[in-house]
Design a protein around this motif. Structure first.
Motif, PDB file in Angstrom:
ATOM      1  N   ARG A  20     -51.901  19.291 -66.681  1.00 17.36           N
ATOM      2  CA  ARG A  20     -50.577  19.831 -67.309  1.00 17.36           C
ATOM      3  C   ARG A  20     -50.200  19.050 -68.649  1.00 17.36           C
ATOM      4  N   VAL A  21     -50.857  17.978 -68.989  1.00 10.19           N
ATOM      5  CA  VAL A  21     -50.585  17.321 -70.097  1.00 10.19           C
ATOM      6  C   VAL A  21     -50.684  18.314 -71.244  1.00 10.19           C
ATOM      7  N   PRO A  22     -51.741  18.841 -71.427  1.00  3.52           N
ATOM      8  CA  PRO A  22     -52.126  19.791 -72.728  1.00  3.52           C
ATOM      9  C   PRO A  22     -50.868  20.665 -73.007  1.00  3.52           C
ATOM     10  N   TRP A  23     -50.411  21.302 -71.988  1.00  2.71           N
ATOM     11  CA  TRP A  23     -49.553  22.492 -71.987  1.00  2.71           C
ATOM     12  C   TRP A  23     -47.896  21.692 -72.458  1.00  2.71           C
ATOM     13  N   ALA A  24     -47.957  20.361 -71.666  1.00  2.00           N
ATOM     14  CA  ALA A  24     -46.817  19.645 -72.178  1.00  2.00           C
ATOM     15  C   ALA A  24     -46.485  19.329 -73.555  1.00  2.00           C
ATOM     16  N   THR A  25     -47.801  18.672 -74.253  1.00  2.00           N
ATOM     17  CA  THR A  25     -47.984  18.452 -75.617  1.00  2.00           C
ATOM     18  C   THR A  25     -47.695  19.784 -76.551  1.00  2.00           C
ATOM     19  N   GLY A  26     -48.212  20.684 -76.050  1.00  2.00           N
ATOM     20  CA  GLY A  26     -48.505  22.124 -76.854  1.00  2.00           C
ATOM     21  C   GLY A  26     -47.004  22.569 -76.834  1.00  2.00           C
ATOM     22  N   ALA A  27     -46.013  22.413 -75.670  1.00  4.99           N
ATOM     23  CA  ALA A  27     -44.690  22.954 -75.620  1.00  4.99           C
ATOM     24  C   ALA A  27     -43.862  21.907 -76.584  1.00  4.99           C
ATOM     25  N   ALA A  28     -44.052  20.681 -76.690  1.00  4.45           N
ATOM     26  CA  ALA A  28     -43.344  19.793 -77.296  1.00  4.45           C
ATOM     27  C   ALA A  28     -43.659  20.445 -78.933  1.00  4.45           C
ATOM     28  N   MET A  29     -44.811  20.660 -79.396  1.00  3.86           N
ATOM     29  CA  MET A  29     -44.943  20.877 -80.673  1.00  3.86           C
ATOM     30  C   MET A  29     -44.427  22.159 -81.264  1.00  3.86           C
ATOM     31  N   VAL A  30     -44.424  23.393 -80.310  1.00  3.50           N
ATOM     32  CA  VAL A  30     -43.923  24.524 -80.661  1.00  3.50           C
ATOM     33  C   VAL A  30     -42.477  24.472 -80.505  1.00  3.50           C
ATOM     34  N   LEU A  31     -41.473  23.503 -79.821  1.00  8.40           N
ATOM     35  CA  LEU A  31     -40.223  23.214 -79.805  1.00  8.40           C
ATOM     36  C   LEU A  31     -39.904  22.591 -80.895  1.00  8.40           C
ATOM     37  N   ALA A  32     -40.685  21.813 -81.611  1.00  8.82           N
ATOM     38  CA  ALA A  32     -40.453  21.008 -82.708  1.00  8.82           C
ATOM     39  C   ALA A  32     -40.494  21.962 -83.932  1.00  8.82           C
ATOM     40  N   GLY A  33     -41.378  22.938 -83.891  1.00  7.28           N
ATOM     41  CA  GLY A  33     -41.642  24.142 -84.864  1.00  7.28           C
ATOM     42  C   GLY A  33     -40.321  24.916 -84.960  1.00  7.28           C
ATOM     43  N   LEU A  34     -39.812  25.296 -83.629  1.00 13.00           N
ATOM     44  CA  LEU A  34     -38.424  26.165 -83.624  1.00 13.00           C
ATOM     45  C   LEU A  34     -37.331  25.481 -83.960  1.00 13.00           C
ATOM     46  N   VAL A  35     -37.187  24.087 -84.043  1.00 13.09           N
ATOM     47  CA  VAL A  35     -36.261  23.104 -84.129  1.00 13.09           C
ATOM     48  C   VAL A  35     -36.279  23.271 -85.805  1.00 13.09           C
ATOM     49  N   SER A  36     -37.347  23.312 -86.564  1.00 11.79           N
ATOM     50  CA  SER A  36     -37.340  23.224 -87.917  1.00 11.79           C
ATOM     51  C   SER A  36     -37.035  24.589 -88.318  1.00 11.79           C
TER      52      SER A  36
END
Length: 263
Positions: A20-36
């Motif tokens: 599940r780590v790839p999903w977690a890292t992917g979600a983190a990057m998407v969240l960072a993009g949405l914050v930006s």
């Protein structure tokens, strides 16, 4: 060696697919993009920024301008700062899980050279970090289109995406440090400690003006986190990152070759 590397890559890829780590890292990057994207949304209307108070001021400091150049600049900063943690998590998981899950001995019992196992992990980690960067760029492009940001041009897009990818490549190179730490420390915790130590050290060294010479601060300076008045790191700083990545990769391979894995 090619056949050994292919076999090791297939084995490592299977572990990644079942995690599940790839999903977690992917979600983190998407969240960072949405914050930006939210920062850019605030910057589009100065009155709205004033109404939001301190949050608006932080958005102005982080984003600069609500245009496509500002969007790519924010993405590069995300990769340089947040990417060091996310990419570091990728590296320490790829190497540290073998000891935490007690699979290191089983892995080394396979008819594949140890250096091929290490190389497969490094190659897979680099591809993983590249995929996360592309995911972030996709989020930035989609959010920028929805916000109807001004200033789009092919040259702006190429320059901005190039800066993001260059920053990501340097940051992924730094992540080899945590793969080495997870190997020598035989688990996650030593690598996590090194990760936090280097992130903190990068902030301190950059604050006192020597970030251009400190490898862990170079990607952030390249992304422009210090502001437009500070020059980007030169060839010496970038070379330091490349040498560090090569040295940590080689040291990891040597450690796996020579370490006592019977304990």
């Amino acid at each position: 060696m090619t056949g050994d590397l292919s076999a090791a890559l297939r084995a490592e890829a299977l572990k990644v697919r079942r995690s599940r780590v790839p999903w977690a890292t992917g979600a983190a990057m998407v969240l960072a993009g949405l914050v930006s994207a939210f920062f850019l949304f605030v910057l589009q209307d100065p009155a709205r920024a004033r109404e939001l108070g301190l949050l608006g001021a932080k958005a102005q400091l982080a984003g600069g301008a609500a245009d496509w150049a500002g969007a790519f600049s924010l993405a590069a900063q995300v990769v340089a700062v947040g990417g060091l943690i996310v990419f570091g998590t990728v590296a320490l998981w790829l190497f540290g899980r073998e000891f935490s899950d007690r699979t290191a001995k089983d892995l080394l019992a396979l008819p594949v050279p140890r250096r091929a196992v290490v190389l497969a992990k490094l190659v897979l980690g680099l591809a993983w970090c590249l995929a996360l960067t592309v995911l972030l760029l996709g989020t930035v492009l989609a959010s920028g289109a929805l916000l109807e940001l001004p200033g789009w041009s092919p040259s702006t897009a190429l320059q901005g995406a190039g800066t993001v990818l260059a920053t990501a490549a340097l940051t992924a190179g730094l992540a080899t440090t945590y793969g080495l730490a997870a190997s020598v420390g035989r688990g996650y915790l030593p690598a996590v400690g090194v990760l936090f130590l280097t992130v903190l050290a990068a902030q301190v060294v950059a604050a006192v003006g020597y970030g251009a010479w400190f490898p862990w601060a170079v990607p952030a300076l390249l992304a422009g986190t210090a502001g437009p008045g500070h020059p980007a790191p030169g060839a010496a700083g970038i070379a330091a990152v490349v040498l560090l990545a090569a040295g940590c990769s080689a040291a990891t391979a040597v450690w796996w070759e020579r370490a006592d894995h019977s304990t």
